[in-house]
Scaffold this active site. Structure first.
Site, short mmCIF file in Angstrom:
data_model
loop_
_atom_site.label_atom_id
_atom_site.label_comp_id
_atom_site.label_asym_id
_atom_site.label_seq_id
_atom_site.Cartn_x
_atom_site.Cartn_y
_atom_site.Cartn_z
N CYS A 225 -16.39 -27.78 32.35
CA CYS A 225 -15.50 -27.61 33.50
C CYS A 225 -15.71 -26.24 34.14
O CYS A 225 -16.70 -26.03 34.82
CB CYS A 225 -14.05 -27.89 33.10
SG CYS A 225 -12.99 -28.24 34.52
N GLU B 36 -14.23 -31.43 24.50
CA GLU B 36 -13.52 -30.87 23.34
C GLU B 36 -12.16 -31.52 23.10
O GLU B 36 -11.57 -31.32 22.04
CB GLU B 36 -13.36 -29.36 23.51
CG GLU B 36 -12.33 -28.93 24.53
CD GLU B 36 -12.78 -29.03 25.99
OE1 GLU B 36 -11.99 -28.64 26.86
OE2 GLU B 36 -13.91 -29.50 26.26
N HIS C 74 -14.09 -32.50 29.87
CA HIS C 74 -13.69 -31.73 28.70
C HIS C 74 -14.03 -32.49 27.41
O HIS C 74 -13.19 -33.21 26.88
CB HIS C 74 -12.19 -31.43 28.75
CG HIS C 74 -11.82 -30.46 29.81
ND1 HIS C 74 -11.68 -29.11 29.56
CD2 HIS C 74 -11.57 -30.63 31.13
CE1 HIS C 74 -11.37 -28.50 30.67
NE2 HIS C 74 -11.29 -29.39 31.64
#
Length: 195
Positions: A79, A179, A177
């Site tokens: 991002c 993660e 994202h």
């Protein structure tokens, strides 16, 4: 053991650190030049790219980071991290600097404002499988040089498909994202770039 740093100036540091640790790497929060010097790879997390840019300069990390990237340090930017790794920006803030690690032009907030955040099913081009992507005020790749490999695309609010994950050499960038999902493929790809 592989030492992976997470740039810990601002953004979703904890989530990336947890993902990298779950893959067996030693995680280092990077706020100082000395922490940057001992790394095998680096993650630049999502957050606010203009703030990250200012803090990199305030902490005197920008030039040492540019040197490590030029030397081939494997890096993943998600991002805001994608924005930081870009060569050029569309809709950047005046004076905003990037690291130029990937020869691409990135459009900031291309998928809209915070309220336009969404979850999208992507195709992971490396094996044709499905991948879940969470987009939060996400950028997209507007254009890129021919040696940039597109790893995933998504349909934007303009109805067109845009690259949202790319790789060039030892640099990986995602608009989404990775993660905050249970899918480890992006982080595994980063660890696979470590000698």
């Amino acid at each position: 053991m592989t030492r992976v740093g997470v740039l810990a100036l601002q953004g979703d540091v904890r989530e990336h650190a947890a993902m990298v640790a779950s893959l067996g790497a030693d995680v280092v929060s990077v706020r100082r030049v000395s922490e940057l010097e001992s790394l095998d790879a680096l993650v630049i997390p999502g957050g606010e790219s203009t703030t990250m840019d200012k803090l990199l300069r305030a902490f005197d990390l920008r030039e040492p980071l540019l040197a490590r990237l030029a030397d081939g340090l494997p890096v993943l930017g998600s991002c805001a991290g994608m924005i930081m790794l870009a060569r050029d920006l569309v809709d950047g803030i005046e004076g905003q600097q990037t690291l130029g690690a990937i020869p691409m032009t990135v459009r900031r907030n291309a998928f809209g404002r915070q309220v336009d955040s969404s979850e999208v099913e992507l195709v992971w081009e490396l094996d044709g499988s499905q991948m879940h992507g969470t987009f939060i005020r996400a950028p997209w790749v507007e254009s890129h040089d021919g040696d940039v490999e597109v790893l995933a695309t998504a349909t934007g609010p303009d109805g067109q498909r845009h690259p949202v994950a790319v790789r060039r050499g030892r640099a990986i960038a995602t608009a989404f994202h990775p993660e905050i999902s249970s899918d480890t493929r992006v982080h595994e790809l980063l660890l696979g770039l470590v000698d």
